[in-house]
Design an enzyme around this catalytic site. Sequence first.
Site, PDB file in Angstrom:
ATOM      1  N   LYS A  14       0.493  67.843  64.488  1.00 19.71           N
ATOM      2  CA  LYS A  14       0.073  66.547  63.907  1.00 19.71           C
ATOM      3  C   LYS A  14      -0.594  66.783  62.556  1.00 19.71           C
ATOM      4  CE  LYS A  14      -0.109  64.791  68.566  1.00 19.71           C
ATOM      5  NZ  LYS A  14      -0.574  63.809  69.508  1.00 19.71           N
ATOM      6  N   HIS A  96       8.056  59.722  66.984  1.00 16.01           N
ATOM      7  CA  HIS A  96       6.843  59.963  67.778  1.00 16.01           C
ATOM      8  C   HIS A  96       6.089  58.642  67.923  1.00 16.01           C
ATOM      9  CE1 HIS A  96       2.923  61.433  68.984  1.00 16.01           C
ATOM     10  NE2 HIS A  96       3.528  62.549  69.355  1.00 16.01           N
ATOM     11  N   GLY A 173      -2.442  62.649  74.417  1.00 16.81           N
ATOM     12  CA  GLY A 173      -3.805  62.860  73.935  1.00 16.81           C
ATOM     13  C   GLY A 173      -4.890  62.297  74.829  1.00 16.81           C
ATOM     14  N   SER A 205      -0.183  65.335  77.158  1.00 17.79           N
ATOM     15  CA  SER A 205      -1.261  66.076  77.817  1.00 17.79           C
ATOM     16  C   SER A 205      -0.753  67.296  78.595  1.00 17.79           C
ATOM     17  CB  SER A 205      -2.087  65.147  78.722  1.00 17.79           C
ATOM     18  OG  SER A 205      -2.740  64.162  77.951  1.00 17.79           O
TER      19      SER A 205
HETATM   20  P1  PGA Z   1      -0.772  65.812  73.564  1.00 25.01           P
HETATM   21  O1  PGA Z   1       0.249  65.270  72.443  1.00 25.01           O
HETATM   22  O2  PGA Z   1      -0.200  67.085  74.086  1.00 25.01           O
HETATM   23  O3  PGA Z   1      -2.066  66.017  72.806  1.00 25.01           O
HETATM   24  O4  PGA Z   1      -0.857  64.760  74.589  1.00 25.01           O
HETATM   25  C1  PGA Z   1       1.621  65.309  72.677  1.00 25.01           C
HETATM   26  C2  PGA Z   1       2.326  64.666  71.527  1.00 25.01           C
HETATM   27  O5  PGA Z   1       1.752  63.837  70.831  1.00 25.01           O
HETATM   28  O6  PGA Z   1       3.479  64.956  71.254  1.00 25.01           O
END
Ligand code: PGA
Length: 243
Positions: A14, A96, A173, A205
């Site tokens: 990100k 995304h 997230g 996650s």
């Molecule tokens: P995360 O993000 O693993 O922090 O949940 C996954 C993503 O946004 O692709």
Amino acid sequence: MKTKTKKIIVANWKCNPVNLAQAKKLLGLVERGVKDLKNLKVIICPPFLYLPSIKRQASGIRFGAQNCFWTEGAFTGEVSSKMLKGLGVEYVIIGHSERRQNFGETNGIINKKIKSAVAVGLKPILCIGETKEQRRNGQTDDVLLEQLEVGLSGIQLKAGLILIAYEPVWAIGTGNNCQPQDAEKARLLIQEEIGERIPILYGGSVDAKNVKSYLDVEYNGVLVGGASLKSEEFVKLAQNSCK
Ligand code: PGA
């Protein structure tokens, strides 16, 4: 047959880390930690800005961008698929949920991006997923099918062209990962729609502890956000996915 194919781990950094020195450090630690793991494909997707320098630093790791635009020209702030391809980037995350929610990307826009990526030989990782409300209202299947149908419209699907990531928005997230049996239902629906030869990843996650549960329900790999920024956790996650 599926168990013999390489597991795919996509790291979505990100808008992190805050400078190139930290990006290089993170990449170095990850590279060292995963280099002896067999049957694993690690794809790192850093911010655009770091791609040229960190791509040179790593061997044995693949690289992807987190977004692309479909053409060159008077489009301030954009980076085109052709530019990424010219840099030697192999993959690009498209659609995304953070792009859909924060930057107004519709399935139609996503389709243009997918087409431009495929046209230059970049492999799109198309992200699809329902919100909490859509799940509560029983709309999950319809949402996923629409995202696939419009997002992939005009694309002749074949092996090696594209990857799909099922990422329930409510799981991203939040630490609230999707139960593997629910993720499996989504995977089967997606597979029915796009066929068996397109890899399907789970995202939302994912960490070192739960990664195996998604591979056990036959996901071809995972898309990792938060845990990809912590080198130790990420390396552990990669190790566990090889077990
Ligand atoms: P995360 O993000 O693993 O922090 O949940 C996954 C993503 O946004 O692709």
